[in-house]
Design a protein around this motif. Structure first.
Motif, PDB file in Angstrom:
ATOM      1  N   ARG A 455      33.575  26.285  44.926  1.00 63.18           N
ATOM      2  CA  ARG A 455      33.126  27.670  44.402  1.00 63.18           C
ATOM      3  C   ARG A 455      32.430  27.521  42.912  1.00 63.18           C
ATOM      4  O   ARG A 455      31.497  27.881  42.709  1.00 63.18           O
ATOM      5  N   LYS A 459      28.726  27.944  42.155  1.00 60.67           N
ATOM      6  CA  LYS A 459      28.060  28.442  41.188  1.00 60.67           C
ATOM      7  C   LYS A 459      27.203  28.157  40.021  1.00 60.67           C
ATOM      8  O   LYS A 459      26.074  28.464  39.778  1.00 60.67           O
ATOM      9  N   GLN A 478      30.613  23.617  50.195  1.00 62.48           N
ATOM     10  CA  GLN A 478      29.682  24.643  49.565  1.00 62.48           C
ATOM     11  C   GLN A 478      28.371  23.818  49.364  1.00 62.48           C
ATOM     12  O   GLN A 478      27.558  24.679  48.660  1.00 62.48           O
ATOM     13  N   ALA A 530      31.723  29.139  53.017  1.00 63.89           N
ATOM     14  CA  ALA A 530      31.107  28.700  51.946  1.00 63.89           C
ATOM     15  C   ALA A 530      29.724  29.482  51.798  1.00 63.89           C
ATOM     16  O   ALA A 530      29.194  30.171  50.825  1.00 63.89           O
ATOM     17  N   THR A 533      30.593  32.949  50.302  1.00 66.21           N
ATOM     18  CA  THR A 533      30.625  32.884  49.051  1.00 66.21           C
ATOM     19  C   THR A 533      29.144  32.974  48.330  1.00 66.21           C
ATOM     20  O   THR A 533      28.935  33.662  47.507  1.00 66.21           O
ATOM     21  N   ARG A 534      28.287  31.927  48.979  1.00 66.33           N
ATOM     22  CA  ARG A 534      26.814  32.097  48.331  1.00 66.33           C
ATOM     23  C   ARG A 534      26.213  33.312  48.533  1.00 66.33           C
ATOM     24  O   ARG A 534      25.401  33.679  47.767  1.00 66.33           O
TER      25      ARG A 534
END
Length: 535
Positions: A455, A459, A478, A530, A533-534
């Motif tokens: 992560r 980021k 990711q 993933a 998360t994005r």
């Protein structure tokens, strides 16, 4: 960003063409497949040494080319390596010095390697990182120390040029002063040695000389040569009266008479000068003894003695100047030493402040990487002044504030070191580059920590291109672009994987079984997490 990368015959990679795109770009593959060679290609484009063993088996030459796009402008760079060890660099399609290639990619690519933690145990590397984090006041302190140190070094070099032992120089100076004074006080003039030799010989033989002169005067007197010449003139005069052609003989005889009279006067004068004052011989012999003593010490002749005196005076004046300078240097070195110490304390204070800022930022990254209460600080050990300051910095770390911090090389585990490297490099500006490349910085990491690192990298890739060679599926999931390096004997190929092919690769990374149903389910789950998360 890195828009395109082409590799030919570099290590195991026979040929590869990548167009990575933005975001997080990962490269995966079995151990030994050659995946780190892609980042090796970037190193070559950044000016790294082009070893001939990097040339693969598919030919006598390896080629790496890349196109970077920065604010709409293209930067084209290339390297060619030969088995003979020759390396050529190109910038914008034109041949260029390797240094120019390094400058052309400076600030564009930042590469973080898996062994960077070893460098973080070295005081020189920590000092370099701290000096890069100095504020304006800190940079002035660094410049002031550099100037003070160079001044001290220059003064010490001048002192060393004097020979270091001023007492020996003073002894030499005293000898030179004595020699110059001895020769000068003797008061000899050029040619005086010849005059003395003649004079002392005359004085030693004055009685014999006077007796010989008296005999000569007697022979020249009225009863001797003069009277005989008078008779010769009278006779020749009588003959010339009878024969005028004989007048020349009469004239010659008259001239002889005049010469005899002159000679008698000269001998009389010399005899009168031969009178010797009492003690004169002793005086001349003492003078000659002084001359002989000087010639014994300083040269075979009086001219040699004068030459020695001139050289002694020159060296004497030189030493007097040097010793006067040495006295001043002692005071100047004492002042410069104090200035170095003062500037060193100011620099250490500036580095301490920079260390506090750096570790505070790094701690934020470490929390995001899965540590709950990590401790990270820079400690300074006072050292003797040197070219880089008066301190030796050391990074100290503890994974929890209940533990005693210690040097990172002894305290941190493999996984902790990987996260430390990432956090510190991010804190020191690695993320300021347009392209950040990570070469297996995830060693020793797994489980939830791997998810946190994935992560973090995703980021980081929001605003820049991030390239990452990894063996962790949590990080690979990711990625926005995923490349796989596959080896077949001495040949490796690179391909982009998407959709089902990517799920197979993640399954292989998870369980070693690309076609395992459970592995594929787990891989799909990682991709969904993933993506969430994005979003």
């Amino acid at each position: 960003m890195l828009d395109e990368l082409m590799v030919q015959n570099l290590g195991l990679i026979e040929e590869a063409r990548l167009e990575p795109g933005r975001g997080l770009v990962v490269v995966t593959g079995e151990t030994g497949a050659g995946k780190t060679m892609l980042l090796g290609a970037l190193r070559l484009l950044m000016g790294a040494s082009g070893r001939k063993d990097l040339v693969g088996p598919a030919g006598g030459e390896a080629t790496v080319q890349a196109r970077f796009v920065l604010d709409g402008d293209e930067v084209l760079v290339a390297r060619r390596l030969s088995r003979t060890g020759r390396s050529k660099a190109y910038l914008h399609g034109l041949m260029a010095p390797l240094k120019e290639l390094e400058v052309g990619t400076s600030g564009v690519v930042e590469l973080v390697a898996q062994h960077d933690h070893l460098r973080l145990t070295q005081a020189a590397e920590i000092r370099r990182l701290l000096d890069g984090e100095l504020d304006d006041a800190g940079r002035r302190a660094l410049a002031a120390y550099d100037e003070a140190w160079l001044t001290l070094q220059a003064l010490q070099a001048q002192q060393a040029a004097l020979g270091g032992d001023t007492r020996a120089l003073e002894r030499e100076l005293e000898i030179l002063r004595f020699q110059a004074r001895e020769i000068e006080s003797a008061g000899f003039a050029p040619g005086e040695d010849e005059v003395l030799d003649v004079r002392v010989r005359r004085l030693r033989n004055v009685q014999g000389i006077l007796e010989a002169l008296d005999t000569a005067l007697a022979e020249l007197g009225e009863d001797g040569l003069e009277r005989a010449l008078d008779r010769v003139v009278i006779s020749l005069s009588r003959a010339s009266n009878l024969d005028p052609t004989l007048q020349g003989l009469e004239a010659q005889a008259a001239d002889l008479g005049s010469l005899a009279a002159e000679l008698r006067s000269a001998v009389t004068a010399v005899a009168s000068e031969m009178l010797v004052a009492p003690g004169e011989l002793d005086e001349v012999e003492n003078r000659l003894a002084t001359l002989n003593d000087l010639r014994r010490k300083y040269g075979a002749s009086l001219e040699d003695v004068f030459a020695f005196a001139a050289a002694a005076v020159e060296r004497r004046d030189e030493l007097e100047g040097l010793l006067a300078e040495a006295d001043g240097l002692v005071s100047a070195i004492a002042v410069a030493t104090q200035e170095v110490a003062s500037a060193g304390r100011a620099l250490t204070a500036a580095r301490t402040a920079a260390g506090s800022r750096l570790t505070a930022t790094a701690l934020e990254h470490l929390v995001e990487l899965g540590f709950s209460r990590p401790v990270l600080s820079v400690e300074f050990v006072e050292t003797a002044p040197g070219a880089h300051g008066v301190d030796r910095p050391e990074l100290r770390f503890a994974s929890d504030d209940q533990l005693e911090p210690g040097p990172i090389g002894r305290i941190a585990s493999g996984g902790e070191l990987s996260r430390l490297v990432l956090a510190i490099r991010l804190a020191t500006g690695a993320a300021d580059a347009a392209v950040v490349a990570f070469d297996e910085v995830d060693a020793g990491v797994g489980g939830a920590t791997a998810l946190a690192m994935g992560r973090k990298l995703a980021k980081l890739a929001d605003r820049r291109q991030v390239l990452c060679v990894t063996h962790l599926p949590q990080i690979a999931a990711q990625a926005t672009t995923h490349y796989v390096v596959e080896r077949d004997g001495s040949r490796a190929t690179v391909r982009e994987v998407v959709d089902e092919a990517r799920i197979e690769e993640l399954s292989r990374m998870l369980a070693g079984m690309p076609n395992s149903e459970r592995g594929r389910e787990h891989a799909a789950e990682l991709l969904e997490a993933a993506a969430a998360t994005r979003r």
